[in-house]
Write a protein that holds these residues in place. Structure first.
Motif, PDB file in Angstrom:
ATOM      1  N   THR A 231     -60.888  53.365 -75.916  1.00  0.00           N
ATOM      2  CA  THR A 231     -60.350  54.507 -76.672  1.00  0.00           C
ATOM      3  C   THR A 231     -59.250  55.286 -75.958  1.00  0.00           C
ATOM      4  OG1 THR A 231     -62.091  55.952 -75.777  1.00  0.00           O
ATOM      5  CG2 THR A 231     -62.551  54.841 -77.874  1.00  0.00           C
ATOM      6  N   ASN A 232     -58.903  54.932 -74.727  1.00  0.00           N
ATOM      7  CA  ASN A 232     -57.973  55.776 -73.974  1.00  0.00           C
ATOM      8  C   ASN A 232     -56.649  55.098 -73.628  1.00  0.00           C
ATOM      9  OD1 ASN A 232     -58.715  53.973 -71.944  1.00  0.00           O
ATOM     10  ND2 ASN A 232     -58.921  55.558 -70.380  1.00  0.00           N
ATOM     11  N   TYR A 233     -56.240  54.087 -74.414  1.00  0.00           N
ATOM     12  CA  TYR A 233     -55.061  53.321 -74.032  1.00  0.00           C
ATOM     13  C   TYR A 233     -53.823  54.193 -73.815  1.00  0.00           C
ATOM     14  CZ  TYR A 233     -50.930  50.472 -74.090  1.00  0.00           C
ATOM     15  OH  TYR A 233     -49.717  49.938 -73.754  1.00  0.00           O
ATOM     16  N   THR A 234     -53.549  55.138 -74.716  1.00  0.00           N
ATOM     17  CA  THR A 234     -52.328  55.938 -74.617  1.00  0.00           C
ATOM     18  C   THR A 234     -52.267  56.695 -73.298  1.00  0.00           C
ATOM     19  OG1 THR A 234     -52.206  56.207 -77.015  1.00  0.00           O
ATOM     20  CG2 THR A 234     -50.992  57.800 -75.683  1.00  0.00           C
ATOM     21  N   VAL A 235     -53.358  57.376 -72.958  1.00  0.00           N
ATOM     22  CA  VAL A 235     -53.395  58.134 -71.698  1.00  0.00           C
ATOM     23  C   VAL A 235     -53.389  57.174 -70.511  1.00  0.00           C
ATOM     24  CG1 VAL A 235     -54.762  59.739 -70.316  1.00  0.00           C
ATOM     25  CG2 VAL A 235     -54.571  60.072 -72.784  1.00  0.00           C
ATOM     26  N   TRP A 236     -54.119  56.073 -70.619  1.00  0.00           N
ATOM     27  CA  TRP A 236     -54.150  55.080 -69.536  1.00  0.00           C
ATOM     28  C   TRP A 236     -52.752  54.569 -69.236  1.00  0.00           C
ATOM     29  CZ3 TRP A 236     -52.553  49.958 -69.606  1.00  0.00           C
ATOM     30  CH2 TRP A 236     -52.869  49.199 -68.475  1.00  0.00           C
ATOM     31  N   ALA A 237     -51.990  54.217 -70.258  1.00  0.00           N
ATOM     32  CA  ALA A 237     -50.644  53.675 -70.060  1.00  0.00           C
ATOM     33  C   ALA A 237     -49.725  54.695 -69.384  1.00  0.00           C
ATOM     34  CB  ALA A 237     -50.055  53.248 -71.409  1.00  0.00           C
ATOM     35  N   MET A 238     -49.845  55.980 -69.771  1.00  0.00           N
ATOM     36  CA  MET A 238     -49.032  57.023 -69.150  1.00  0.00           C
ATOM     37  C   MET A 238     -49.384  57.179 -67.673  1.00  0.00           C
ATOM     38  SD  MET A 238     -49.237  59.819 -72.262  1.00  0.00           S
ATOM     39  CE  MET A 238     -48.314  61.071 -71.405  1.00  0.00           C
ATOM     40  N   ARG A 239     -50.674  57.197 -67.368  1.00  0.00           N
ATOM     41  CA  ARG A 239     -51.106  57.353 -65.974  1.00  0.00           C
ATOM     42  C   ARG A 239     -50.745  56.120 -65.146  1.00  0.00           C
ATOM     43  NH1 ARG A 239     -57.195  59.900 -66.921  1.00  0.00           N
ATOM     44  NH2 ARG A 239     -56.529  62.053 -67.313  1.00  0.00           N
ATOM     45  N   MET A 240     -50.934  54.957 -65.744  1.00  0.00           N
ATOM     46  CA  MET A 240     -50.684  53.715 -65.013  1.00  0.00           C
ATOM     47  C   MET A 240     -49.204  53.540 -64.707  1.00  0.00           C
ATOM     48  SD  MET A 240     -52.760  51.587 -63.789  1.00  0.00           S
ATOM     49  CE  MET A 240     -52.438  50.205 -62.683  1.00  0.00           C
TER      50      MET A 240
ATOM     51  N   ASP B 238     -43.532  39.621 -53.818  1.00  0.00           N
ATOM     52  CA  ASP B 238     -44.412  40.611 -53.178  1.00  0.00           C
ATOM     53  C   ASP B 238     -44.770  41.739 -54.153  1.00  0.00           C
ATOM     54  OD1 ASP B 238     -44.331  39.151 -50.892  1.00  0.00           O
ATOM     55  OD2 ASP B 238     -42.837  40.391 -49.884  1.00  0.00           O
ATOM     56  N   LYS B 239     -43.748  42.262 -54.816  1.00  0.00           N
ATOM     57  CA  LYS B 239     -43.989  43.351 -55.760  1.00  0.00           C
ATOM     58  C   LYS B 239     -44.818  42.873 -56.950  1.00  0.00           C
ATOM     59  CE  LYS B 239     -40.072  46.347 -54.700  1.00  0.00           C
ATOM     60  NZ  LYS B 239     -38.924  47.112 -55.260  1.00  0.00           N
ATOM     61  N   LYS B 240     -44.577  41.637 -57.373  1.00  0.00           N
ATOM     62  CA  LYS B 240     -45.323  41.078 -58.504  1.00  0.00           C
ATOM     63  C   LYS B 240     -46.813  41.018 -58.188  1.00  0.00           C
ATOM     64  CE  LYS B 240     -45.280  36.656 -59.425  1.00  0.00           C
ATOM     65  NZ  LYS B 240     -44.874  35.299 -59.864  1.00  0.00           N
ATOM     66  N   ASP B 241     -47.147  40.572 -56.998  1.00  0.00           N
ATOM     67  CA  ASP B 241     -48.555  40.457 -56.607  1.00  0.00           C
ATOM     68  C   ASP B 241     -49.212  41.838 -56.518  1.00  0.00           C
ATOM     69  OD1 ASP B 241     -48.342  37.732 -56.501  1.00  0.00           O
ATOM     70  OD2 ASP B 241     -48.012  37.651 -54.327  1.00  0.00           O
ATOM     71  N   ILE B 242     -48.479  42.817 -55.983  1.00  0.00           N
ATOM     72  CA  ILE B 242     -49.026  44.182 -55.875  1.00  0.00           C
ATOM     73  C   ILE B 242     -49.281  44.749 -57.269  1.00  0.00           C
ATOM     74  CG2 ILE B 242     -48.523  46.554 -55.178  1.00  0.00           C
ATOM     75  CD1 ILE B 242     -46.928  45.388 -52.819  1.00  0.00           C
ATOM     76  N   ALA B 243     -48.318  44.557 -58.179  1.00  0.00           N
ATOM     77  CA  ALA B 243     -48.450  45.078 -59.537  1.00  0.00           C
ATOM     78  C   ALA B 243     -49.643  44.452 -60.257  1.00  0.00           C
ATOM     79  CB  ALA B 243     -47.166  44.835 -60.322  1.00  0.00           C
ATOM     80  N   ILE B 244     -49.800  43.136 -60.127  1.00  0.00           N
ATOM     81  CA  ILE B 244     -50.924  42.453 -60.770  1.00  0.00           C
ATOM     82  C   ILE B 244     -52.248  42.947 -60.192  1.00  0.00           C
ATOM     83  CG2 ILE B 244     -52.085  40.228 -61.045  1.00  0.00           C
ATOM     84  CD1 ILE B 244     -49.328  38.924 -61.250  1.00  0.00           C
ATOM     85  N   ALA B 245     -52.291  43.114 -58.877  1.00  0.00           N
ATOM     86  CA  ALA B 245     -53.516  43.602 -58.234  1.00  0.00           C
ATOM     87  C   ALA B 245     -53.886  44.993 -58.753  1.00  0.00           C
ATOM     88  CB  ALA B 245     -53.330  43.629 -56.714  1.00  0.00           C
TER      89      ALA B 245
ATOM     90  N   HIS C  62     -46.181  53.215 -56.353  1.00  0.00           N
ATOM     91  CA  HIS C  62     -46.252  52.035 -55.479  1.00  0.00           C
ATOM     92  C   HIS C  62     -44.983  51.176 -55.543  1.00  0.00           C
ATOM     93  CE1 HIS C  62     -50.518  53.164 -55.504  1.00  0.00           C
ATOM     94  NE2 HIS C  62     -50.632  52.429 -54.406  1.00  0.00           N
ATOM     95  N   LYS C  63     -43.947  51.728 -56.206  1.00  0.00           N
ATOM     96  CA  LYS C  63     -42.620  51.088 -56.236  1.00  0.00           C
ATOM     97  C   LYS C  63     -42.629  49.706 -56.887  1.00  0.00           C
ATOM     98  CE  LYS C  63     -41.334  54.568 -53.633  1.00  0.00           C
ATOM     99  NZ  LYS C  63     -40.627  55.727 -54.243  1.00  0.00           N
ATOM    100  N   VAL C  64     -43.495  49.506 -57.902  1.00  0.00           N
ATOM    101  CA  VAL C  64     -43.568  48.184 -58.524  1.00  0.00           C
ATOM    102  C   VAL C  64     -43.421  48.253 -60.051  1.00  0.00           C
ATOM    103  CG1 VAL C  64     -44.937  47.131 -56.665  1.00  0.00           C
ATOM    104  CG2 VAL C  64     -46.100  48.287 -58.566  1.00  0.00           C
ATOM    105  N   TRP C  65     -43.069  49.420 -60.589  1.00  0.00           N
ATOM    106  CA  TRP C  65     -42.916  49.525 -62.042  1.00  0.00           C
ATOM    107  C   TRP C  65     -41.808  48.603 -62.556  1.00  0.00           C
ATOM    108  CZ3 TRP C  65     -44.973  50.292 -66.443  1.00  0.00           C
ATOM    109  CH2 TRP C  65     -44.208  50.538 -67.584  1.00  0.00           C
ATOM    110  N   GLU C  66     -40.802  48.348 -61.729  1.00  0.00           N
ATOM    111  CA  GLU C  66     -39.691  47.493 -62.173  1.00  0.00           C
ATOM    112  C   GLU C  66     -40.136  46.053 -62.440  1.00  0.00           C
ATOM    113  OE1 GLU C  66     -39.108  47.978 -57.611  1.00  0.00           O
ATOM    114  OE2 GLU C  66     -39.790  49.174 -59.344  1.00  0.00           O
TER     115      GLU C  66
END
Length: 227
Positions: free
Chosen positions: A12-21, A42-49, A28-32
């Motif tokens: 039930t919290n997808y909207t807030v979850w997506a904003m926080r995430m 390296d960034k791909k692995d951090i983002a997936i984790a 962590h410098k991996v949004w790109e």
């Protein structure tokens, strides 16, 4: 460094979850790796984790075979927002609710403003941005006229509502609301005082009349005794 815990996605919290995430991944410098979707290993692995830490195990099993953070993000988004048709239907329902909503007599300015903000946030998550001038206009038009007509007329005269921020309008209305409450409380106190004073005056008048009749009665008695 401050430790920040990943928000956990629920049904039930997808909207807030997506904003926080989104903020969490930026820290962590991996949004790109998601937007626009770079493929640095390296960034791909951090983002997936980080994504795997923030979703239930059942969902990890469903998206675990995807190769990139962007694919995982879009898959989660699609599962919670639905396909395009479902998304469009949800948006239409949401905008209809936005057009119909009115401030109730029991609402405060904060309560009603929060409701409009929530609808605007949900619309944005579905791809529909409600511009601030439209939000301001909706807010003012939805207030009870009997209670707020004077302040609404004043704001329309002194402000350019096309450039005035939503938070600015809320602040002005909250100040007006507090003034109304103060005046109502003051008026109630004055009314109680007038009621008490009126009762006291009536009681004094009745006592005076009773006392006068007693005196006349006693005088008559003395006159009769003299006869």
């Amino acid at each position: 460094m401050i430790s920040i815990q990943c928000p956990m996605l629920t049904s039930t919290n997808y909207t807030v979850w997506a904003m926080r995430m989104k903020v969490f991944l930026r820290i962590h410098k991996v949004w790109e790796t998601i937007e626009p979707g770079t493929v640095e290993s390296d960034k791909k692995d951090i983002a997936i984790a980080l994504l795997f830490q923030s979703i239930p195990e059942a969902l990890i099993l469903q998206v675990g075979d995807l190769d990139s953070p962007k694919e995982i993000w879009e898959s989660i988004k699609t599962r919670h927002l639905g396909a395009d048709r479902v998304k469009e239907a949800r948006l239409q329902t949401l905008m209809s609710e936005f057009e119909r909503v009115k401030m109730k007599d029991s609402d405060t300015i904060d309560t009603f403003a929060g409701r409009l903000s929530e609808l605007a946030t949900k619309a944005a998550s579905l791809g529909q941005t409600i511009e601030e001038p439209k939000l301001v206009k909706k807010f003012l038009n939805s207030l009870p006229r009997s209670k707020y007509i004077h302040i609404i007329a004043s704001l329309e005269q002194v402000l350019d509502l096309k450039t005035t921020g939503f938070e600015d309008i809320i602040g002005r209305l909250k100040a007006y609301e507090e003034r109304i409450l103060d005046e109502e409380n003051h008026g109630e106190t004055q009314g109680n005082l007038l009621f008490v004073n009126s009762d006291q005056q009536s009681f004094a008048c009745l006592r005076g009349r009773g006392h006068g009749r007693g005196d006349r009665g006693q005088g008559k008695g003395r006159f009769n005794s003299q006869e």
